[in-house]
Design an enzyme around this catalytic site. Structure first.
Site, PDB file in Angstrom:
ATOM      1  N   ARG A  16       0.816  -1.302   0.126  1.00  0.00           N
ATOM      2  CA  ARG A  16       0.031  -0.025  -0.007  1.00  0.00           C
ATOM      3  C   ARG A  16       0.898   1.296  -0.111  1.00  0.00           C
ATOM      4  NH1 ARG A  16      -3.848  -1.970   4.800  1.00  0.00           N
ATOM      5  NH2 ARG A  16      -1.992  -3.236   5.172  1.00  0.00           N
ATOM      6  N   ASN A 231       0.349   2.183   7.165  1.00  0.00           N
ATOM      7  CA  ASN A 231       0.200   1.233   6.065  1.00  0.00           C
ATOM      8  C   ASN A 231       0.243   1.864   4.683  1.00  0.00           C
ATOM      9  OD1 ASN A 231      -0.231  -1.231   7.639  1.00  0.00           O
ATOM     10  ND2 ASN A 231      -2.455  -0.569   7.909  1.00  0.00           N
ATOM     11  N   TYR A 389      37.644  25.109 -10.548  1.00  0.00           N
ATOM     12  CA  TYR A 389      37.522  23.848 -11.370  1.00  0.00           C
ATOM     13  C   TYR A 389      37.799  24.400 -12.852  1.00  0.00           C
ATOM     14  CZ  TYR A 389      34.898  20.060 -13.558  1.00  0.00           C
ATOM     15  OH  TYR A 389      34.309  18.793 -14.104  1.00  0.00           O
TER      16      TYR A 389
END
Ligand code: UD1
Ligand code: CA
Length: 470
Positions: A16, A231, A389
């Protein structure tokens, strides 16, 4: 520690939830669902907690619980096929060798606490061999119903799908799903179970009828609010709401000012006299020191924040450290590996990553500081960017103490800038700058008197002559 072992059933399919992630691993207040019943069992003083898992979820459950409960006395049992709660309990019991009492609970009840479990142990004595918790349900649908004889003794549990008579349908006392008994009594009762019911499963609930054949089964009443099972995702959201409210109350009682409804994970620690504003999210293993303020809308994950820190609104801090007296935000972004030392300032629209900002250093406006160490009292001007970078590799930049980095400068990594150096506004630094030096690299300004006025006149004349042609 008690002579008590606990079995937590967590091998159900959880269909469920509509998710490939096993139900018991869905996160709730920053922990996997199954953590909470396991923690309740440990808090009760269990000497061992056995978690029954399905084969496909085993590895993940073991690693998640190992992370959230390091050094806890946990064991695991694998239920090869989900043949029902009775089969799961039997598999769990297979891991227990010592004599003593056993408590069995379900893994999908995150609101359980040790104090909710205690009553199930009370009825047990020489005469009462098994006991379980029940409660009066306003809506009993989905729960097993408790059968009692004329004398009021519990005789059995009937699951919803197996209800037959009108009398059975009208029962409102339901099974909470928490059982306790002597290990040998449970072993005997579980081995007698047969899968004769609407689902063709081995029902743990059938041990009640089984044990009444030789002895008395006792019951105690439970708080329905503590037993809410999860559930589906709606129940998950509701249970999380309850947990978050509990966590806020816990910190408020410990001396933390809580404004509105910040969402604080269960694993977070906050010292007394801190203040957590509304719409804040504190996640993971975040720690906040005393007298610190986390203002509206900030999101902290696995952050270590010292004392007397001010985090202004809408700041994001992930896996980073902030030392005492630092001032951050609004709108700053500390990415993993950032370390902001005492009394340093990080202002709006400043992003840091893998960066150390020394004691009293400042980066107050619009900067990117990646892979850099900045010394004490150094000032980083508005719009300064570390170009860490080059498209292939990241490189580290070092800036000394008492340095001034002018606005709109770029530091092309790797460069080293010595103590007390000065980088002029708008400089692109590609070479090391020695201590005490000035680095400046920009096109020299040219100023032409009256040029702008003349230019404006020429442009206006041209526009007018074009209009006449039309
Ligand atoms: C169960 C009880 C019911 C009780 C209710 C309380 C049974 C037969 N019914 O129903 O009487 O009122 O809980 O919430 O026990 N599990 C396994 N292996 C399996 C099946 C289930 O480990 O083969 C685990 C699940 O992961 C779950 C727990 O057992 O954590 C309970 O299973 P679930 O299917 O949710 O039982 P309910 O229908 O809620
Ligand atoms: Ca359930």
């Amino acid at each position: 520690m008690r002579n008590l072992d606990v079995i937590v059933l967590a091998a159900g399919r959880g269909t469920r939830m509509k998710s490939p992630l096993p139900k018991v691993l869905h996160a709730i207040a920053g922990r996997p669902l199954v953590y909470f019943p396991v923690k309740a069992a440990l808090d009760l003083g269990a000497r061992r907690v056995i978690v029954v898992v399905s084969p496909d979820a085993r590895e993940e459950v073991v690693s998640a619980l190992g992370r959230h409960l390091p050094n806890a006395p946990l064991g695991y049992a694998v239920q090869e096929r989900a043949l029902g709660t009775g089969d799961a309990a039997k598999v769990g019991l297979g891991q227990l060798t010592d004599a003593g009492q056993v408590l069995i609970l379900y893994g999908d009840t995150p609101l359980l606490q040790a104090s909710d479990l205690e009553p199930v142990l009370t009825p047990l004595d020489d005469r009462v061999k098994l006991s379980f918790l029940t409660f009066e349900a306003t809506d009993p649908s989905g729960y097993g119903r408790v059968l009692r004889d004329a004398a009021g003794q519990a005789r059995g549990i009937v699951e919803q799908r197996d209800l037959r008579t009108d009398a059975e349908h009208s029962i409102t006392e339901v099974n909470a799903g928490i059982y306790a008994g002597d290990v040998d009594v449970l072993r005997t009762a579980l081995s007698a179970l047969v899968p004769q019911n609407a689902q063709g499963e081995y029902y743990l609930t059938d041990i009640v009828a089984e044990v009444t054949k030789q002895g008395v089964v006792g019951t105690a009443s439970a708080d329905p609010a503590a037993l809410a099972g999860v559930n589906d995702r709606h129940q998950l959201a509701q249970a999380e709401g309850v947990l978050h409210a509990r966590i806020r109350e816990r910190w408020a009682r410990a001396g933390v000012t809580i404004k509105g409804q910040p969402l604080i994970d269960d694993g977070v620690l906050i010292e007394a006299d801190a203040c957590i504003e509304s719409s804040v999210r504190l996640r993971g293993t975040t720690r906040i020191g005393g007298q610190s303020l986390v203002d509206v809308g900030s999101v902290l994950e696995d952050a270590r924040v010292g004392r007397g820190v001010v985090i202004k609104p809408y700041s994001i801090i992930t896996q980073s450290r902030v030392a005492d007296g630092a001032v951050l935000g609004p709108f700053c972004h500390l990415r993993p590996g950032s370390e902001i030392l005492e009394s340093a300032h990080v202002g709006n629209f400043v992003e840091t990553k893998n960066a150390t900002l020394g004691i009293g250093a400042k980066a107050n406006h619009l900067a990117y500081l990646g892979d850099i160490d900045v010394g004490a009292r150094t000032n980083i001007g508005a719009g300064a960017i570390v170009c860490n970078y080059d498209g292939y590799a990241k490189r580290r930049t070092r800036v000394g103490q008492d340095v001034f980095i002018g606005s709109d400068s770029q530091l092309v990594a790797p460069v080293v800038i010595g103590d007390g150096a000065y980088v002029g506004t708008g400089t692109t630094v590609t070479q090391d700058v020695p201590a005490g030096a000035l680095a400046i690299g920009r096109v020299r300004q040219e100023t032409r008197p009256d040029y702008a006025t003349g230019l404006r006149e020429r442009l206006r004349a041209r526009a007018e002559s074009e209009k006449k042609k039309d």
